[in-house]
Design a protein around this motif. Structure first.
Motif, PDB file in Angstrom:
ATOM      1  N   LEU A  35       0.833  -1.208   0.000  1.00 20.99           N
ATOM      2  CA  LEU A  35       0.000   0.000   0.000  1.00 20.99           C
ATOM      3  C   LEU A  35       0.871   1.262   0.000  1.00 20.99           C
ATOM      4  N   THR A  36       1.963   1.239   0.762  1.00 17.06           N
ATOM      5  CA  THR A  36       2.880   2.391   0.804  1.00 17.06           C
ATOM      6  C   THR A  36       3.434   2.679  -0.592  1.00 17.06           C
ATOM      7  N   LEU A  50       2.763  18.252 -13.665  1.00 25.90           N
ATOM      8  CA  LEU A  50       3.143  19.552 -13.077  1.00 25.90           C
ATOM      9  C   LEU A  50       4.623  19.852 -13.295  1.00 25.90           C
ATOM     10  N   LYS A  51       5.358  18.810 -13.720  1.00 26.12           N
ATOM     11  CA  LYS A  51       6.795  18.939 -14.014  1.00 26.12           C
ATOM     12  C   LYS A  51       7.599  19.659 -12.922  1.00 26.12           C
ATOM     13  N   PRO A  52       7.515  19.208 -11.685  1.00 25.82           N
ATOM     14  CA  PRO A  52       8.290  19.876 -10.636  1.00 25.82           C
ATOM     15  C   PRO A  52       9.794  19.610 -10.775  1.00 25.82           C
ATOM     16  N   ASP A  53      10.599  20.598 -10.348  1.00 23.61           N
ATOM     17  CA  ASP A  53      12.057  20.433 -10.297  1.00 23.61           C
ATOM     18  C   ASP A  53      12.472  19.830  -8.968  1.00 23.61           C
ATOM     19  N   ALA A  54      11.598  19.927  -7.958  1.00 24.03           N
ATOM     20  CA  ALA A  54      11.907  19.403  -6.627  1.00 24.03           C
ATOM     21  C   ALA A  54      10.625  19.175  -5.851  1.00 24.03           C
ATOM     22  N   ILE A  55      10.695  18.223  -4.901  1.00 28.35           N
ATOM     23  CA  ILE A  55       9.591  17.998  -3.968  1.00 28.35           C
ATOM     24  C   ILE A  55      10.016  18.584  -2.631  1.00 28.35           C
ATOM     25  N   LEU A  56       9.189  19.458  -2.075  1.00 24.65           N
ATOM     26  CA  LEU A  56       9.471  20.026  -0.762  1.00 24.65           C
ATOM     27  C   LEU A  56       8.547  19.358   0.249  1.00 24.65           C
ATOM     28  N   GLY A  57       9.125  18.617   1.194  1.00 22.60           N
ATOM     29  CA  GLY A  57       8.334  17.878   2.164  1.00 22.60           C
ATOM     30  C   GLY A  57       8.353  18.546   3.523  1.00 22.60           C
ATOM     31  N   ILE A  58       7.202  18.531   4.194  1.00 18.96           N
ATOM     32  CA  ILE A  58       7.074  19.213   5.482  1.00 18.96           C
ATOM     33  C   ILE A  58       7.197  18.213   6.637  1.00 18.96           C
ATOM     34  N   GLU A  59       8.094  18.541   7.587  1.00 18.62           N
ATOM     35  CA  GLU A  59       8.328  17.694   8.769  1.00 18.62           C
ATOM     36  C   GLU A  59       7.023  17.391   9.494  1.00 18.62           C
ATOM     37  N   PHE A  63       7.705  13.767   5.119  1.00 17.58           N
ATOM     38  CA  PHE A  63       8.938  13.115   4.638  1.00 17.58           C
ATOM     39  C   PHE A  63       8.654  11.689   4.150  1.00 17.58           C
ATOM     40  N   PHE A  64       7.623  11.038   4.727  1.00 22.72           N
ATOM     41  CA  PHE A  64       7.382   9.618   4.430  1.00 22.72           C
ATOM     42  C   PHE A  64       7.265   9.381   2.927  1.00 22.72           C
ATOM     43  N   TRP A  65       6.294  10.061   2.301  1.00 29.26           N
ATOM     44  CA  TRP A  65       6.113   9.876   0.855  1.00 29.26           C
ATOM     45  C   TRP A  65       6.875  10.910   0.049  1.00 29.26           C
ATOM     46  N   GLY A  66       7.195  12.041   0.667  1.00 25.02           N
ATOM     47  CA  GLY A  66       7.919  13.088  -0.058  1.00 25.02           C
ATOM     48  C   GLY A  66       9.201  12.558  -0.680  1.00 25.02           C
ATOM     49  N   ILE A  67       9.976  11.833   0.087  1.00 21.47           N
ATOM     50  CA  ILE A  67      11.248  11.296  -0.408  1.00 21.47           C
ATOM     51  C   ILE A  67      10.991  10.219  -1.474  1.00 21.47           C
ATOM     52  N   LEU A  68       9.983   9.380  -1.239  1.00 23.21           N
ATOM     53  CA  LEU A  68       9.658   8.334  -2.223  1.00 23.21           C
ATOM     54  C   LEU A  68       9.253   8.951  -3.556  1.00 23.21           C
TER      55      LEU A  68
END
Ligand code: AMP
Length: 175
Positions: A35-36, A50-59, A63-68
């Motif tokens: 599922l993850t 959306l063609k992002p250059d980076a994903i910014l994840g909020i603490e 971070f869980f899915w942001g990094i994935l």
């Protein structure tokens, strides 16, 4: 359907962290590797255009899915953290949340001018946290190309506060 599977794995914790709040505990999902991974794939599928250059994840749950997501898209991951946690020179933004107030920070060199950034967190409530992250991105002359959340508590109308930054608000599960 993915939304139903995710809902079955979210645990409601009543009166946490204070009375009147129903906390959506997403940690049981992380015990389910399939599922993850499915969630990460769904985010990538919905974010690609959306063609992002980076994903910014909020603490910290961002971070869980942001990094994935960043890994799967082959783009950098930028952590936004609570005040006092990042070691290098930072920029910060103070805001109100569903319960209390907070201040978030980002390294001053993490986002460069003109960069297209997708802001990610586990849950959208009042929108204050994601809005603060958007302010950090904009203060560096970068663009917010969208927001993504696992959960949107739609009855709190957080998306209304994010629309001035981007109309692209992705959520996989809505309550
Ligand atoms: P807000 O700034 O009001 O949109 O709140 C979003 C942030 O607070 C996210 O980082 C969430 O993880 C957390 N949060 C707020 N309300 C809840 C809730 N009911 N259940 C779980 N997390 C929440």
């Amino acid at each position: 359907m993915l939304e139903n599977k995710v809902k079955e794995s979210i645990r409601d914790v009543v009166d946490f962290p204070k009375e009147g709040i129903v906390f959506k505990d997403i940690t049981p999902i992380l015990e389910n590797t399939v599922l993850t991974a499915e969630i990460a794939d769904a985010f990538v599928e919905r974010s690609k255009s959306l063609k992002p250059d980076a994903i910014l994840g909020i603490e910290s749950r961002g971070f869980f899915w942001g990094i994935l997501i960043a890994q799967k898209m082959g783009i950098p991951f930028i952590p936004v953290r609570k005040k006092g946690k990042l070691p290098y020179k930072t920029i910060s933004y103070k805001y109100d949340l569903e319960y209390g107030s907070a201040e978030i920070e980002m390294h001053e060199d993490a986002v460069s001018k003109g960069m297209n950034v997708l802001i990610h967190d586990d849950l959208l409530a009042t929108g204050g946290t994601a809005m603060a992250a958007a302010e950090l991105v904009k203060s560096q002359g970068a663009n917010v190309v969208g927001f993504s959340f696992l959960v949107n508590l739609t009855f709190l109308k957080g998306d209304q506060r994010l629309l001035p930054y981007s109309h692209q608000i992705i959520s996989l599960v809505n309550y």
